[in-house]
Design a protein around this motif. Sequence first.
Motif, PDB file in Angstrom:
ATOM      1  N   ILE A  49       0.852  -1.189   0.000  1.00 39.29           N
ATOM      2  CA  ILE A  49       0.000   0.000   0.000  1.00 39.29           C
ATOM      3  C   ILE A  49       0.884   1.233   0.000  1.00 39.29           C
ATOM      4  N   GLU A  50       0.779   2.033  -1.079  1.00 41.46           N
ATOM      5  CA  GLU A  50       1.561   3.258  -1.187  1.00 41.46           C
ATOM      6  C   GLU A  50       0.790   4.426  -0.582  1.00 41.46           C
ATOM      7  N   SER A  51       1.545   5.424  -0.163  1.00 45.48           N
ATOM      8  CA  SER A  51       0.965   6.681   0.292  1.00 45.48           C
ATOM      9  C   SER A  51       2.003   7.779   0.139  1.00 45.48           C
ATOM     10  N   GLY A  52       1.545   9.030   0.238  1.00 46.05           N
ATOM     11  CA  GLY A  52       2.477  10.148   0.238  1.00 46.05           C
ATOM     12  C   GLY A  52       2.529  10.952  -1.036  1.00 46.05           C
ATOM     13  N   GLY A  53       1.802  10.539  -2.057  1.00 45.34           N
ATOM     14  CA  GLY A  53       1.797  11.323  -3.286  1.00 45.34           C
ATOM     15  C   GLY A  53       1.057  12.633  -3.102  1.00 45.34           C
ATOM     16  N   GLY A  54       1.143  13.491  -4.125  1.00 46.85           N
ATOM     17  CA  GLY A  54       0.441  14.763  -4.058  1.00 46.85           C
ATOM     18  C   GLY A  54       0.945  15.736  -5.096  1.00 46.85           C
ATOM     19  N   LEU A  55       0.575  16.986  -4.901  1.00 46.50           N
ATOM     20  CA  LEU A  55       0.958  18.068  -5.804  1.00 46.50           C
ATOM     21  C   LEU A  55       2.053  18.892  -5.156  1.00 46.50           C
ATOM     22  N   VAL A  56       3.121  19.137  -5.894  1.00 48.29           N
ATOM     23  CA  VAL A  56       4.248  19.899  -5.367  1.00 48.29           C
ATOM     24  C   VAL A  56       4.808  20.770  -6.476  1.00 48.29           C
ATOM     25  N   GLN A  57       5.411  21.874  -6.104  1.00 49.12           N
ATOM     26  CA  GLN A  57       6.006  22.758  -7.103  1.00 49.12           C
ATOM     27  C   GLN A  57       7.393  22.265  -7.502  1.00 49.12           C
TER      28      GLN A  57
ATOM     29  N   MET B 191       8.817   0.675   3.096  1.00 42.91           N
ATOM     30  CA  MET B 191       9.845   1.219   2.223  1.00 42.91           C
ATOM     31  C   MET B 191       9.495   2.672   1.921  1.00 42.91           C
ATOM     32  N   TYR B 192      10.521   3.478   1.688  1.00 42.80           N
ATOM     33  CA  TYR B 192      10.311   4.897   1.432  1.00 42.80           C
ATOM     34  C   TYR B 192      11.022   5.320   0.150  1.00 42.80           C
ATOM     35  N   LEU B 193      10.528   6.393  -0.423  1.00 40.97           N
ATOM     36  CA  LEU B 193      11.221   7.057  -1.527  1.00 40.97           C
ATOM     37  C   LEU B 193      11.189   8.545  -1.232  1.00 40.97           C
ATOM     38  N   GLN B 194      12.332   9.068  -0.816  1.00 40.87           N
ATOM     39  CA  GLN B 194      12.465  10.502  -0.588  1.00 40.87           C
ATOM     40  C   GLN B 194      12.823  11.159  -1.911  1.00 40.87           C
ATOM     41  N   MET B 195      11.986  12.085  -2.353  1.00 38.17           N
ATOM     42  CA  MET B 195      12.178  12.733  -3.651  1.00 38.17           C
ATOM     43  C   MET B 195      12.433  14.216  -3.432  1.00 38.17           C
ATOM     44  N   ASN B 196      13.616  14.662  -3.802  1.00 38.39           N
ATOM     45  CA  ASN B 196      13.995  16.064  -3.668  1.00 38.39           C
ATOM     46  C   ASN B 196      14.232  16.666  -5.046  1.00 38.39           C
ATOM     47  N   SER B 197      14.270  17.996  -5.090  1.00 36.35           N
ATOM     48  CA  SER B 197      14.530  18.713  -6.341  1.00 36.35           C
ATOM     49  C   SER B 197      13.645  18.197  -7.468  1.00 36.35           C
ATOM     50  N   LEU B 198      12.376  18.099  -7.184  1.00 39.86           N
ATOM     51  CA  LEU B 198      11.449  17.511  -8.155  1.00 39.86           C
ATOM     52  C   LEU B 198      11.317  18.371  -9.398  1.00 39.86           C
ATOM     53  N   LYS B 199      11.160  17.689 -10.527  1.00 37.75           N
ATOM     54  CA  LYS B 199      11.024  18.330 -11.834  1.00 37.75           C
ATOM     55  C   LYS B 199       9.667  17.952 -12.433  1.00 37.75           C
ATOM     56  N   SER B 200       9.240  18.721 -13.420  1.00 41.25           N
ATOM     57  CA  SER B 200       7.954  18.431 -14.051  1.00 41.25           C
ATOM     58  C   SER B 200       7.954  17.039 -14.677  1.00 41.25           C
ATOM     59  N   GLU B 201       9.108  16.596 -15.145  1.00 39.09           N
ATOM     60  CA  GLU B 201       9.181  15.270 -15.766  1.00 39.09           C
ATOM     61  C   GLU B 201       9.091  14.126 -14.766  1.00 39.09           C
ATOM     62  N   ASP B 202       9.069  14.441 -13.487  1.00 33.56           N
ATOM     63  CA  ASP B 202       8.860  13.416 -12.462  1.00 33.56           C
ATOM     64  C   ASP B 202       7.372  13.124 -12.256  1.00 33.56           C
ATOM     65  N   THR B 203       6.512  13.911 -12.890  1.00 34.47           N
ATOM     66  CA  THR B 203       5.072  13.702 -12.760  1.00 34.47           C
ATOM     67  C   THR B 203       4.675  12.338 -13.309  1.00 34.47           C
ATOM     68  N   ALA B 204       4.020  11.533 -12.478  1.00 35.32           N
ATOM     69  CA  ALA B 204       3.643  10.167 -12.863  1.00 35.32           C
ATOM     70  C   ALA B 204       2.874   9.526 -11.715  1.00 35.32           C
ATOM     71  N   VAL B 205       2.310   8.369 -12.001  1.00 35.97           N
ATOM     72  CA  VAL B 205       1.819   7.504 -10.933  1.00 35.97           C
ATOM     73  C   VAL B 205       2.996   6.642 -10.485  1.00 35.97           C
TER      74      VAL B 205
ATOM     75  N   GLY C 235      11.121  21.825  -7.808  1.00 34.80           N
ATOM     76  CA  GLY C 235      12.139  22.061  -6.806  1.00 34.80           C
ATOM     77  C   GLY C 235      11.752  21.588  -5.412  1.00 34.80           C
ATOM     78  N   GLY C 236      10.505  21.199  -5.240  1.00 36.51           N
ATOM     79  CA  GLY C 236      10.027  20.751  -3.939  1.00 36.51           C
ATOM     80  C   GLY C 236      10.358  19.298  -3.659  1.00 36.51           C
ATOM     81  N   SER C 237       9.838  18.815  -2.538  1.00 39.33           N
ATOM     82  CA  SER C 237      10.137  17.462  -2.074  1.00 39.33           C
ATOM     83  C   SER C 237       8.856  16.737  -1.678  1.00 39.33           C
ATOM     84  N   LEU C 238       8.895  15.422  -1.802  1.00 36.93           N
ATOM     85  CA  LEU C 238       7.837  14.546  -1.318  1.00 36.93           C
ATOM     86  C   LEU C 238       8.485  13.265  -0.821  1.00 36.93           C
ATOM     87  N   ARG C 239       7.822  12.603   0.135  1.00 33.39           N
ATOM     88  CA  ARG C 239       8.273  11.279   0.554  1.00 33.39           C
ATOM     89  C   ARG C 239       7.139  10.293   0.367  1.00 33.39           C
ATOM     90  N   LEU C 240       7.398   9.271  -0.427  1.00 30.91           N
ATOM     91  CA  LEU C 240       6.438   8.202  -0.632  1.00 30.91           C
ATOM     92  C   LEU C 240       6.726   7.064   0.347  1.00 30.91           C
TER      93      LEU C 240
END
Length: 124
Positions: free
Chosen positions: A5-13, A79-93, A15-20
């Motif tokens: 079960i995944e969680s943590g997705g969302g909308l970010v600008q 398990m985690y995925l820390q995503m930093n310096s996000l780019k528009s091309e990282d947009t996905a499921v 250069g921002g960060s998210l943790r899945l």
Amino acid sequence: QVQLIESGGGLVQTGGSLRLSCAAAGRTLATYTMGWFRQAPGKEREFVAEIIWNYGDTRYADSVKGRFTISRANAKNTMYLQMNSLKSEDTAVYYCAARNMIALSTAPQLYAYWGQGTQVTVSS
């Protein structure tokens, strides 16, 4: 059988960060390799990162190296995925996946268990 079960997705600008997060239930993961994959609209599912649960060995796609970090918490079976310096091309499921083999592999067809996916949208 492993349930993911995944969680943590969302909308970010940009250069921002998210943790899945990917919570696993049903089995001990000592003999598993866990991975993150993503799929953008109109594109094939692609490898992002993976980790051998028991040893912590990791591998990353070139496109995320230096920006994303995969990790796991044994006690939480998560398990985690820390995503930093996000780019528009990282947009996905983003999907987490598991396979009962102690070996790194970037091929999604080699992963037997999949979560339902979580949407990550990076806006400019």
